[in-house]
Design an enzyme around this catalytic site. Structure first.
Site, mmCIF file in Angstrom:
data_model
loop_
_atom_site.group_PDB
_atom_site.id
_atom_site.type_symbol
_atom_site.label_atom_id
_atom_site.label_comp_id
_atom_site.label_asym_id
_atom_site.label_seq_id
_atom_site.Cartn_x
_atom_site.Cartn_y
_atom_site.Cartn_z
ATOM 1 N N SER A 1 0.711 -1.091 0.100
ATOM 2 C CA SER A 1 0.086 0.010 0.153
ATOM 3 C C SER A 1 0.750 1.332 0.032
ATOM 4 O O SER A 1 1.840 1.414 -0.952
ATOM 5 C CB SER A 1 -0.837 -0.102 1.210
ATOM 6 O OG SER A 1 -1.941 0.879 1.055
ATOM 7 N N ASP B 1 -2.257 6.110 -3.419
ATOM 8 C CA ASP B 1 -1.182 5.577 -2.992
ATOM 9 C C ASP B 1 -0.592 4.356 -3.669
ATOM 10 O O ASP B 1 -1.341 4.433 -4.835
ATOM 11 C CB ASP B 1 -1.504 5.128 -1.367
ATOM 12 C CG ASP B 1 -2.666 4.044 -1.281
ATOM 13 O OD1 ASP B 1 -3.209 3.906 -2.240
ATOM 14 O OD2 ASP B 1 -2.778 3.247 -0.484
#
Length: 451
Positions: free
Chosen positions: A102, A243
């Site tokens: 992530s 992200d």
């Protein structure tokens, strides 16, 4: 064995904490656990990854583990986490695997698992997989041979299929909107600019050239400085930052001021209520959301339900209560009508659709909520449990809560993915919030010094 799963999958430094051997073992355990209910056909797994270099190594290990357990595998390549969840559901697969850490730095990686339907795993399934990993370390399991070994296929048009799904959800075309999108040199580099353009926006893409090493490097949703500058320089109406795996969306307005996940939720909640799609006039958020969100929603007659930190807890509440919108301050926004998990590109589309529909600027729309000054300190620690639970730390928290009374709050929690303790304080002034947060952070550092 300690718990493998944090708040979002199994994470660690690739090839140190998260080794190919561990990834293989988790894949085998997941195949046996998530596909055990129906053995009338070989289990099917969808596997995707973000572009970080270690993903190639870990993908090979996961695919080997799944096929050795008799599962057929569809590799979808580099795609956002929500795209893998979507394709898992579309393919009616037994499980999905996303290799990504992530927003974490490039050396880290993670294994995120989805059950049938593209849903994140509840705690009980994670525990069963952890138990199976531990058992496989010492106990042989029956391996298929010959035709029983799983096969591997590559899906070449997964990105196109996902983008068309996203565009089909947009309630209003985006003509007249100019947006700068920061793709974090991650999984959104291909799909986000295409989705926004095909929905009608004029798009300037930055940090959209992943090389396996530059993911999240001074860019993306955790580093919006370059986005601020680009929005002003290009005269854009807004900027959107994702992200590394594109399950987050944060924004900046035309002046370069940040619009975080709480504000985005407030904007979308009002749009959905107006459209009659905000079930029960209720929004789901976590305890990390700013107190200002609760105050703003209360003023608008919208109920706010709070959960533990982690978008999977938001998802669980949404599913259990049949609700239509939830998310986190960090930019994980969940729209269950269209996605089984947080989806940054989906969120960006619906945020811009509201701008286009109303003709109002992002700054004006975000003004529905006034954020209480909030200070978050991520304290590196040697042991997260000790750092968050030491008597001196808890005493300092109690003292702070007494001082703040009804004018603020303190939230102390260990990170589920990193060796950090998060200290969050809200108060009437930033000066007060920072002073209280620093006091608590000092106690945390003393209780469990970082290695």
């Amino acid at each position: 064995m300690g718990r493998l799963f944090g708040t979002d999958g199994v994470r660690g430094r690739a090839n140190v904490d998260l080794t190919p051997e561990l990834a293989l073992a988790v894949a085998v355990a997941a195949a046996h656990t998530l596909a055990e209910s129906d053995r009338s056909h070989p289990p099917l797994a969808v596997v995707g990854r973000d572009p970080r270099a270690s993903g190639e190594m870990l993908e090979a290990a996961v695919v080997a583990g799944l096929t050795s357990a008799g599962a057929n595998v569809v590799r979808v390549g580099v795609l956002p986490t929500p795209a893998v969840a979507f394709l898992t559901a579309e393919a009616k697969a037994d499980l999905g695997v996303m290799l990504s850490a992530s927003h974490n730095p490039m050396p880290d990686n993670g294994v995120k698992l989805f059950a049938a339907g593209g849903h994140k795993l509840p705690d009980d399934l994670e525990i069963r997989i952890e138990d199976a990993v531990e058992a496989n370390a010492t106990t042989a399991w029956e391996r298929p041979t010959g035709a029983g070994i799983g096969r591997v296929h590559d899906l070449l048009d997964g990105a196109d299929h996902y983008v068309q799904h996203l565009i089909g959800t947009v309630p209003h075309r985006l003509e007249g909107i100019k947006v700068v999108v920061d793709c974090a040199n991650g999984a959104a580099a291909e799909v986000a600019p295409v989705a926004y353009r095909e929905a009608g926006a004029e798009v300037v893409a930055i940090n959209a050239d992943p090389d396996g090493l530059n993911i999240n490097d001074a860019c993306g949703s955790n580093h919006i400085e370059a986005l601020r500058e680009a929005v002003v320089a290009h005269g854009a109406h807004l900027g959107i930052a994702h992200d590394g795996d594109a399950d987050r969306c944060v924004a900046v307005d035309a002046n370069g001021d940040e619009v975080d996940g709480d504000q985005i939720m407030a904007i979308i909640a009002l749009a959905m209520r107006e459209a009659g799609t905000l079930t029960g006039d209720t929004l789901v958020a976590t305890v990390m959301s700013n107190l200002g969100l609760r105050l703003a929603m209360s003023a608008e007659g919208i109920r706010l339900v709070e959960t533990k930190v982690g978008d999977r807890y938001v998802l669980e509440e949404l599913r259990a209560s049949g609700l239509a919108l939830g998310g986190e301050q960090s930019g994980h926004i969940v729209l269950p009508a269209y996605a089984t998990t947080g989806d940054g590109v989906l969120t960006g589309l619906h945020l811009m659709a509201r701008m286009a529909q109303t003709g109002r600027s992002l700054a004006e729309l975000a003004g529905v909520m006034t954020k209480l000054p909030q200070v978050l300190i991520n304290v590196p620690v040697g042991d997260r449990t000790v750092g968050a639970g030491a008597p001196d730390v808890l005493a300092e928290v109690e003292r702070a809560e007494t001082e703040l009374g009804d004018t603020g709050r303190v939230l102390l929690r260990p990170s589920g993915t990193e060796p950090l303790v998060r200290v969050m304080v809200e108060a009437e002034t930033e000066q007060t919030a920072r002073a209280v947060a620093e006091r608590i952070a000092t106690r945390v550092r003393a209780a469990s010094p970082a290695a």
